[in-house]
Scaffold this active site. Sequence first.
Site: not given
Ligand code: AGP
Length: 611
Positions: A2, A27, A75, A101-102, A484, A488, A491, A507, A606
């Site tokens: 949020c 966000r 959100w 927010n929270g 990573e 990418k 997501e 395995h 985000k």
């Molecule tokens: C990565 O592309 C994602 N947005 C997510 O995994 C992100 O890296 C993770 O939520 C950690 O966020 P931060 O680095 O702001 O703590």
Amino acid sequence: MCGIVGYIGEQQAAPVLLDGLAKLEYRGYDSAGIAVYNGHEIEMVKSVGRLKVLSELTHDGTTLVGKSGIGHTRWATHGSPSNDNAHPHYNKDGSIVVVHNGIIENYMKIRKMLQNKGYEFNSDTDTEVVAHLLDYYYTGSPLSTIIKVLQRIEGSYALGIMFKEFPEQVFAVRKDSPLIVGHTKDGNILASDVPAVLKYTRSVYFIENYEIVCLEKDKMTFYNIDEDELEKEPTTIEWDVAAAEKGGYEHYMLKEMYEQPKAVKDTIYPSDSRIVDGRVVIKELSMSDEDIKNIKKIYIVACGSAYHAGVTGKYVIEGLTRIPVEVDLASEFRYRSPIYEDNSIVIIISQSGETADSLAALRDAREHGVRVLGIVNVVGSSIAREADSVMYTWAGPEIAVATTKAYSAQLIALYLLGMNFAQVRNTITEDKMSSLIKDLAKLPDQIEMLLASKEKVQRFANRYIAAQNVFFIGRGIDYAISLEASLKLKEISYIHSEAYAAGELKHGTISLIEEGTLVSAVLTQEHLYKKTISNMVEVRSRGAFVLAVTTEGNTEVEKAADYVIYIPQTNEYFTNSLAIIPLQLFGYYVAVGKGCDVDKPRNLAKSVTVE
Ligand code: AGP
């Protein structure tokens, strides 16, 4: 996650609120709403979907007349996206309005208590209990009412609050969710994050836990939970609005991928350069040589891509310093009662500096007296402020949900840390250090060069838009980058993908390999080439199509791969910074080809400031 905004001043509030919410869209959200005091009541409009819907409903805010208001992008955590669940929430007669927010963790207990006292609820949200609790405790003084409520609720919150009886004031308070306030030329503004206020001011106040701020059109007053007034110093935000805009690129993600050379350069050579006379100098570490020499163990704790950077960091720091490094997912670390060894340090990596799990891990370490170093991108964020010391990644504002430039900058910070510790502990020779510094300095140009060959990657990616499963394999540091690369892709394109240690496939998981399954193999560690090539042969003989990402000159890979992407030569510890570029581009172009919302992927935020 949020976002909240608030404004009080000489301007009409609604357009300012909508503009601020638009800057918080990154966000992630599924509904939105604004509330404005119109001279005799607090008028509210809410809508499901994108902000465009809310703007259309309010004719860009012009139908809501008034100079003070609050707004919210939601959100969904408790309750589906709907008008009733959208914020703002209000008490029974609409005289008190809240955005949040929270998560209010004890909301069910409070909801039951209030219902037993005759309160009726219109939504399934946790937030609505705050509106009714403010009503229940209302003493005629907004400040003391707010404080009473704070003593009752548990969890995380950044709250914007309006009281109809006090139309000249807007209140805000936070615990664990980010909140900033700032002066505009004709009023005062509050928001969850800097991009929402940059258009009006770059001098902001970061609100600490349990600090309450009262905004009026010509002043703001800070209080603690004992109602004492507080003095606070503003922080000047250095980066500019343009940096937070798209700058002509189709997506923020593409823009930020192209900003990686600068992010890497700025993290190696910030205004206080970290390379001085052939040595690595990290002043912000605030650790003496003695402290560094005494380190017996390092814990790296993070989430998502930051965690993946930590996995790379483990290989690099252990390789350069021989200090044991343990890498943990923050959401696991905080609940497994970690055993902290003496003379250890905890490194929390976080782009946003607000990730709830990472912040909780930081607090656990500090409660146990362990020194915490933050590697953070957002200046002044919670993790940056609560760590014993912070090493900033100077990547600038990162808007796309899928991190690229901040991740690349995190790798650089970890390389520098490993080099600095190795230098102090004399675990590498002078020659080795100067060769590392030379290779580090070349990375920005090498990244630039890899970005220039994006068409080649785009053509390859177009073949995999309909893929169902993709595997990313590697050994050692090449496994770290595969983690990573896999995240990418999945997501932003919603294609299932897994990263696997190449030697582990046989395995069990190799049973998933079918005719045409794409397997990406990363091979940048010379001593592991042959091993990974044999794994490529294994999957290829079972029908896989093998993409290899390898270092220039390693042409023997071509006998075991169907498609090869070469990256320039660099030090074996730095290869992740280069191998990730074509793999980021691959994920991006597959997602674009599928027509996905690349910057705001479904279900994602985000910064995840809730558990
Ligand atoms: C990565 O592309 C994602 N947005 C997510 O995994 C992100 O890296 C993770 O939520 C950690 O966020 P931060 O680095 O702001 O703590």
